[in-house]
Every structure is written in C-alpha cells, then in structure tokens.
Design a protein around this motif. Structure first.
Motif, short mmCIF file in Angstrom:
data_model
loop_
_atom_site.label_atom_id
_atom_site.label_comp_id
_atom_site.label_asym_id
_atom_site.label_seq_id
_atom_site.Cartn_x
_atom_site.Cartn_y
_atom_site.Cartn_z
N THR A 1 0.84 -1.21 0.00
CA THR A 1 0.00 0.00 0.00
C THR A 1 0.87 1.25 0.00
O THR A 1 0.63 2.21 -0.75
N LEU A 2 1.89 1.25 0.86
CA LEU A 2 2.82 2.38 0.91
C LEU A 2 3.54 2.54 -0.42
O LEU A 2 3.69 3.66 -0.93
N SER A 3 3.97 1.44 -1.00
CA SER A 3 4.67 1.48 -2.29
C SER A 3 3.79 2.10 -3.37
O SER A 3 4.24 2.95 -4.15
N ALA A 4 2.54 1.69 -3.43
CA ALA A 4 1.63 2.21 -4.45
C ALA A 4 1.38 3.70 -4.25
O ALA A 4 1.34 4.47 -5.22
N ARG A 5 1.22 4.12 -2.99
CA ARG A 5 0.98 5.54 -2.72
C ARG A 5 2.19 6.38 -3.11
O ARG A 5 2.05 7.45 -3.72
N MET A 6 3.39 5.90 -2.79
CA MET A 6 4.61 6.62 -3.17
C MET A 6 4.75 6.69 -4.69
O MET A 6 5.19 7.70 -5.24
N GLY A 7 4.38 5.61 -5.37
CA GLY A 7 4.46 5.61 -6.83
C GLY A 7 3.55 6.66 -7.45
O GLY A 7 3.96 7.37 -8.38
N GLU A 8 2.34 6.78 -6.94
CA GLU A 8 1.41 7.78 -7.47
C GLU A 8 1.92 9.20 -7.20
O GLU A 8 1.83 10.08 -8.06
N ARG A 9 2.45 9.43 -6.02
CA ARG A 9 2.97 10.76 -5.69
C ARG A 9 4.22 11.08 -6.51
O ARG A 9 4.47 12.24 -6.85
N GLY A 10 4.99 10.06 -6.84
CA GLY A 10 6.15 10.27 -7.70
C GLY A 10 5.74 10.73 -9.08
O GLY A 10 6.36 11.63 -9.67
N ARG A 11 4.68 10.12 -9.61
CA ARG A 11 4.16 10.53 -10.93
C ARG A 11 3.69 11.98 -10.90
O ARG A 11 3.94 12.75 -11.83
#
Length: 371
Positions: free
Chosen positions: A337-347
């Motif tokens: 979940t943390l990984s997915a959230r960080m990925g979206e914020r990176g985009r």
C-alpha cells in the motif's frame, strides 16, 4: 525587417557534442536542439559521425556537422582553425558544450571566433580540478555554465571557489516527455514468479553507479528471507566482476543482468521498486523515468537525489551503505500500500517539476537571453 534580423542573430546556437555513445548529456543536447529547431530557431548540432546523437539529429532534419574530436584535438592548430572557421561561417552566437574534449577544442575556437556566449553544460556532481588548463578555460573562455542540478552547481567550485563566478552558473533540470512516455509501447522484460517483489536498477555498470553496493543489499534481503528478484539493466566495464560478486554473495539465483534496456519503459513496467545506489549523480534522470512509471524509489540521501525524490513521499532516501539500502527495500517490499501511494505521488511530482515542455521552455529562454 530589423526585428527579424535581430531574432535571427539571437537564434544562432550550436550544440557541440562529439560523444561516441548515448547518455544523459547527449539526450539533453538532442532534446534542447530539437525543441528550438521545431520552434523555428536557427540551431545546429556538431556531433561525431555515426554516433547516436548524429543519427537522431539527421533523422529530425536538424542542421548537422559531423566532426571527430579527441582529447588532444585542441593542441592541433588546424583542428582549432577548422572549428573557428565553422563558427564564423555559420555566424554562431552561442555554443553549448558538454564534454571536456569539446570544451577544450570548441571553447578555444569559439573564443578565437568571437562567439558571444560560450556555455559549458556540467552534468556530473563532482568538483572541477583547478588545473592550469581549467583555470584558463573557466577564467578566460567559458562565459556561463549550465548545471543539471543544485548539487552539480554546488560541487563545480568545491576545490577552487575562485575558478568561476558562481553568479554565472544556471541550474536547468532535465525534463521528461510524459505524453510520449505514457503512450510508448512496451513489452515487460520479466515475468514475476508468485508473490515475489521485483527490484530494479538501470545504469552503466561502473563504480559511480554502485551496483556492487546493491548486490550487498541483495545479500541482506536474501538472509532475511525476502522473496525478491533483482533486475539490473545496463552494460559496462564491471559486468563480469558484478556477476562474480553475485555468485560469491550467494544471490546469483535472485539477480538477472539484462544488458542495455532499449526501451526503459519495458524495464520499469517489469519492476515494483526502483533502487539507485549511485555514489554520486548530476541529475538522476532514471529516477524521473521511474517516477513517470509510478515506481517508488529507494536511493541514497546524497548528491542530487533529494532534488528529485521527496523522502517519505515518493520514496525513501537512506544513508549511503548496503545495510540502510536493504532496510529501505525491505520496508517497501513488506508494504504494498505504501509502495503504491509513493508511486502515485512520484508521478505527480515529475509532472509538476520535471516535465519536458516546461524544462525546454526554460532552456530556450536561457539560450535566447530572455531569462
């Protein structure tokens, strides 16, 4: 009209890059020249014949001069005279160089030709050696420096604060074309097995990029029972040494050396987490590509990395050692979940700060003397 003449005089810009291979500097030169060429400005590229930069410039119809440059070419008066004549004949007003060999040859030739702006683009966050030759070049030849990050700007004068006027160093970030990247076709390079976490790294296999540290971190993950696969894309002088290191560390079954990735999106879409163990970076363009693919990042809290990665938001920045790197990777591997959230914020971050359109506009304004 007089206005049109003035615009032409402001637009005679030469991008001079004789690199044999394709890298970040060549990508920047190509993108900057192409953007200005499409904008109707009078630009040209000087490149090594048959190099990737030369072939891409020719394909785009950018005015092109093929020239082979060696590290000692500046000592050849005929070579200097040839480049000086080129600049005079084309009425070049601004020349931008990237490589030390080009700086010595084209920089001196531009000075002799009366070129108004002689710009050195610095892409490595390592101090400039204040040798006698560099003191001459930075003191008498170069008029401005483009740095690809604040860290690069900071390190330029680290060994000699008087080498160059820091007020004439401009930070211009690299940009990424998100529309092209989103629409680019790709084919995954690896098929995930079960619930394993796929960690990726892409870069030249050289000391700077720190893949040896990443392999040490992989050994820590393996010892802690993490179900993972490490994909390493890129080639370089250290490949065989790194392959032997993976065997010696007992992680060869968890590491795949893929060679050069022709399509970086195919690589990024094959991984869950991107790891960057570089000892230093000028501008980690591959970090922007990872963020464009919505991948969370684990990298060292050094060099220019904090300018791209928002620690705790788009990834994790760690102390520069294998243990800390492994801890960051394990944290993300255990929290999807943390990984997915960080990925979206990176985009979101790369779209806001590192879009090619805005970065190209800044380069254009700078090279045309408008900001």
């Amino acid at each position: 009209s007089s206005c049109n003449v003035k615009r032409e005089m402001e637009s005679r810009i030469c991008f001079f890059n004789s690199a044999k291979a394709w890298g970040g500097g060549e990508k920047w030169h190509m993108e900057a020249a192409l953007s200005m060429h499409r904008g109707g400005h009078e630009v040209m590229i000087v490149a090594r014949g048959k190099s990737p930069l030369c072939e891409r410039a020719a394909a785009e119809g950018i005015p092109l001069v093929r020239l082979q440059v060696g590290n000692a070419s500046f000592l050849n008066p005929f070579a200097v005279a040839r480049v000086r004549r080129l600049f005079r004949r084309r009425r070049v007003r601004t020349v931008v160089m990237n490589l030390p060999a080009d700086l010595k040859l084209a920089g001196i030739a531009a000075k002799l030709a009366g070129v108004e702006r002689i710009i050195y683009r610095r892409g490595s966050a390592i101090p400039v050696n204040p040798s006698a030759l560099n003191r001459f070049l930075f003191g008498r030849v170069i008029t401005e420096i483009i740095a690809n990050s604040e860290e690069t700007k900071r390190t330029v004068l680290m060994r000699d604060a008087g080498l160059f006027d820091a007020r004439n160093i401009r930070v211009l970030y690299n940009g990424i074309d998100l529309d092209e990247y989103e629409n680019r076709a790709f084919r995954p390079l690896y098929e995930r097995r079960g619930n394993e976490v796929v960690i990726g790294n892409a870069g030249r296999l050289v000391f700077q990029k720190g893949q040896d540290i990443l392999l040490d971190a992989a050994a820590v993950l393996n010892a802690n029972g993490v179900n993972f696969m490490l994909l390493i894309a890129g080639d370089g002088a250290l490949r065989r040494k790194l392959e032997r290191r993976a065997v010696d560390l007992g992680v060869a079954h968890r590491v795949a050396f893929l060679g050069f990735a022709e399509n970086i999106k195919s690589f990024m879409e094959s991984i869950d987490i991107f790891a960057l163990p570089s000892r230093w970076e000028g501008f980690g363009y591959v970090l922007a590509e990872a963020m464009a693919s919505r991948k969370p990042i684990v990298a060292f809290n050094t060099s220019s990395n904090p300018e791209l990665v928002a620690d705790g938001e788009t990834g994790l920045l760690t102390e520069p050692n294998a243990g800390a790197l492994a801890a960051g990777l394990m944290r993300l591997a255990s929290d999807r979940t943390l990984s997915a959230r960080m990925g979206e914020r990176g985009r979101e971050r790369v779209a806001r700060y590192f879009s090619l359109a805005e970065c190209s506009r800044e380069v254009e304004r700078f090279l045309l003397g408008r900001g």
